[in-house]
Design an enzyme around this catalytic site. Structure first.
Site, PDB file in Angstrom:
ATOM      1  N   ARG A 149       8.499  10.500   4.471  1.00  0.00           N
ATOM      2  CA  ARG A 149       9.230   9.391   3.867  1.00  0.00           C
ATOM      3  C   ARG A 149      10.379   9.979   3.041  1.00  0.00           C
ATOM      4  O   ARG A 149      10.304  11.110   2.568  1.00  0.00           O
ATOM      5  CB  ARG A 149       8.324   8.564   2.956  1.00  0.00           C
ATOM      6  CG  ARG A 149       7.111   7.943   3.639  1.00  0.00           C
ATOM      7  CD  ARG A 149       6.266   7.197   2.610  1.00  0.00           C
ATOM      8  NE  ARG A 149       5.126   6.525   3.216  1.00  0.00           N
ATOM      9  CZ  ARG A 149       3.904   7.044   3.296  1.00  0.00           C
ATOM     10  NH1 ARG A 149       3.673   8.252   2.789  1.00  0.00           N
ATOM     11  NH2 ARG A 149       2.909   6.378   3.861  1.00  0.00           N
ATOM     12  N   LYS A 173       2.450   7.652  -0.972  1.00  0.00           N
ATOM     13  CA  LYS A 173       2.185   6.369  -1.623  1.00  0.00           C
ATOM     14  C   LYS A 173       0.872   6.431  -2.396  1.00  0.00           C
ATOM     15  O   LYS A 173      -0.080   7.080  -1.979  1.00  0.00           O
ATOM     16  CB  LYS A 173       2.124   5.261  -0.572  1.00  0.00           C
ATOM     17  CG  LYS A 173       3.472   4.895   0.016  1.00  0.00           C
ATOM     18  CD  LYS A 173       3.362   3.682   0.920  1.00  0.00           C
ATOM     19  CE  LYS A 173       4.728   3.216   1.408  1.00  0.00           C
ATOM     20  NZ  LYS A 173       4.638   2.031   2.274  1.00  0.00           N
ATOM     21  N   HIS A 247      13.616   6.340   7.790  1.00  0.00           N
ATOM     22  CA  HIS A 247      12.385   5.946   8.474  1.00  0.00           C
ATOM     23  C   HIS A 247      12.550   6.007   9.990  1.00  0.00           C
ATOM     24  O   HIS A 247      11.557   6.121  10.707  1.00  0.00           O
ATOM     25  CB  HIS A 247      11.964   4.540   8.030  1.00  0.00           C
ATOM     26  CG  HIS A 247      10.623   4.524   7.368  1.00  0.00           C
ATOM     27  ND1 HIS A 247      10.349   5.235   6.219  1.00  0.00           N
ATOM     28  CD2 HIS A 247       9.464   3.914   7.712  1.00  0.00           C
ATOM     29  CE1 HIS A 247       9.079   5.036   5.872  1.00  0.00           C
ATOM     30  NE2 HIS A 247       8.523   4.246   6.767  1.00  0.00           N
ATOM     31  N   ARG A 250      11.280   9.232  10.950  1.00  0.00           N
ATOM     32  CA  ARG A 250       9.811   9.230  10.802  1.00  0.00           C
ATOM     33  C   ARG A 250       9.156   8.498  11.968  1.00  0.00           C
ATOM     34  O   ARG A 250       8.183   8.974  12.555  1.00  0.00           O
ATOM     35  CB  ARG A 250       9.452   8.581   9.464  1.00  0.00           C
ATOM     36  CG  ARG A 250       7.966   8.494   9.145  1.00  0.00           C
ATOM     37  CD  ARG A 250       7.834   8.022   7.702  1.00  0.00           C
ATOM     38  NE  ARG A 250       6.552   7.421   7.394  1.00  0.00           N
ATOM     39  CZ  ARG A 250       5.487   8.104   6.964  1.00  0.00           C
ATOM     40  NH1 ARG A 250       5.550   9.410   6.857  1.00  0.00           N
ATOM     41  NH2 ARG A 250       4.363   7.472   6.662  1.00  0.00           N
ATOM     42  N   HIS A 273      -0.789   7.729   6.370  1.00  0.00           N
ATOM     43  CA  HIS A 273      -1.128   6.314   6.446  1.00  0.00           C
ATOM     44  C   HIS A 273      -2.549   6.097   5.941  1.00  0.00           C
ATOM     45  O   HIS A 273      -3.478   6.819   6.342  1.00  0.00           O
ATOM     46  CB  HIS A 273      -1.040   5.813   7.895  1.00  0.00           C
ATOM     47  CG  HIS A 273       0.359   5.645   8.388  1.00  0.00           C
ATOM     48  ND1 HIS A 273       0.695   5.647   9.719  1.00  0.00           N
ATOM     49  CD2 HIS A 273       1.534   5.477   7.720  1.00  0.00           C
ATOM     50  CE1 HIS A 273       1.989   5.482   9.852  1.00  0.00           C
ATOM     51  NE2 HIS A 273       2.523   5.375   8.648  1.00  0.00           N
ATOM     52  N   TYR A 282       2.642   2.830  16.772  1.00  0.00           N
ATOM     53  CA  TYR A 282       3.397   3.790  17.581  1.00  0.00           C
ATOM     54  C   TYR A 282       2.832   3.913  18.983  1.00  0.00           C
ATOM     55  O   TYR A 282       3.538   4.332  19.895  1.00  0.00           O
ATOM     56  CB  TYR A 282       3.423   5.147  16.880  1.00  0.00           C
ATOM     57  CG  TYR A 282       4.106   5.073  15.549  1.00  0.00           C
ATOM     58  CD1 TYR A 282       5.470   4.804  15.455  1.00  0.00           C
ATOM     59  CD2 TYR A 282       3.393   5.223  14.367  1.00  0.00           C
ATOM     60  CE1 TYR A 282       6.095   4.702  14.226  1.00  0.00           C
ATOM     61  CE2 TYR A 282       4.015   5.122  13.133  1.00  0.00           C
ATOM     62  CZ  TYR A 282       5.365   4.859  13.077  1.00  0.00           C
ATOM     63  OH  TYR A 282       5.988   4.744  11.863  1.00  0.00           O
TER      64      TYR A 282
END
Length: 301
Positions: A149, A173, A247, A250, A273, A282
């Site tokens: 990120r 995150k 992104h 990414r 994630h 994806y």
């Protein structure tokens, strides 16, 4: 306790206990403040399911996107679950509040060949020794090579990079730390930047950031805005869109990993994630590309 007071306590809880980022806390506060505009700043115990449904209906009539409605529903449910758990409410009025179904938007990706072409071209420019080109090549190689990120990339310090193991430690995150591998092209670009580019940028500045890996032209830590501008300048033509950000690299990295046979859980861990479901989008991208190739190439398509 009235709603606005409870919202303040809840957002402090998100920041101090759950340690969410300032941007995430602001988003929660904004969604819950929007709720009070409809249901009013009434006592918390007087909020009922009908009032919450009226709030979502008002947002629908206003034209809010389905993704926005879903996010606001989630914010309300989190808020009332907290209020119930901490004894501010006897029962949770949001338990039967249903979010509108979100339409799935597949991430925009560039082909591996197209990304490789851009990175090779930037590396050629960096070989001439300009410190900004050396930095930009390392930035894009690491974004793509490690699937980072933009906030993670900008936060990397010199001590976070293990050049021998070709890994970088990042803070993702929820302040979750992970160690991510990167490949030989990214390692070479980082070496060139750290040896020739960063010292030159630091020498130009009066007080360069001593810890940051990536420096701006004035010696401060490189910010997300500069990375967005770089990606837009170099990558936007590949995907045929004006609004392209970090992104995109990414997304492309994740898709190319799965195209190459990488395990889905390994990709989840690499990207940081929390849910495997986030990573699974994806697989849809790869599936659509396979279907397109089939339609073009198979005689019985």
């Amino acid at each position: 306790m009235r709603i606005t007071e409870a919202i303040e306590q809840y957002t402090r809880h998100l920041a101090d206990v759950r340690r969410l980022s300032a941007a995430t806390v602001r988003a929660y506060r904004s969604d819950l403040t929007d709720m009070t505009a409809v249901v009013g700043d009434i006592p918390l115990a007087e909020v009922d399911l009908e009032g919450l449904r009226e709030w979502l209906w008002a947002a629908t009539k206003r034209g809010d996107a389905r993704a926005t409605l879903a996010r606001r529903t989630a914010a309300a449910r989190g808020f009332f679950a907290w209020a119930t758990e901490y004894g501010h409410l006897a029962t949770d009025p949001s338990l039967r509040l249903v979010a509108p179904k979100r339409g799935r938007t597949l991430p925009r990706v560039a082909t591996a060949e197209a990304v490789g072409g851009v990175l090779d071209d930037l590396r050629t420019r960096a070989d001439e020794g300009d410190p900004r080109d050396l930095r930009d090549a390392a930035v894009l190689e690491l974004l793509y090579g490690a699937g980072l990120r933009v906030s993670e990339l900008c936060g990397v310090d010199l001590g976070d990079i293990d050049r021998g193991a070709a890994t970088v430690r990042v803070l993702g995150k929820g302040s979750k730390e992970r160690v991510v591998p990167f490949g030989l092209p990214a390692a070479r670009a980082l070496d060139a930047y750290l040896v020739r580019g960063r010292p030159a940028l630091a020498a130009r500045a009066e007080k360069p950031d001593p810890a940051a890996v990536f420096l701006g032209l004035r010696g401060a830590r490189l910010g997300p805005r500069a990375v967005y501008d770089l990606v837009a300048r170099e990558i936007a033509p590949l995907v045929g869109a004006e609004t392209v950000g970090p992104h995109t690299l990414r997304h492309s990295a994740a898709t190319h990993l799965l195209d190459g046979g990488a395990d889905l859980r390994a990709v989840q861990e690499m990207l940081g994630h929390a849910s495997l479901g986030t990573t699974q989008i994806y697989t849809h991208v790869s599936g659509e590309r396979l279907a397109a190739a089939y339609r073009l190439a198979h005689p019985r398509a």
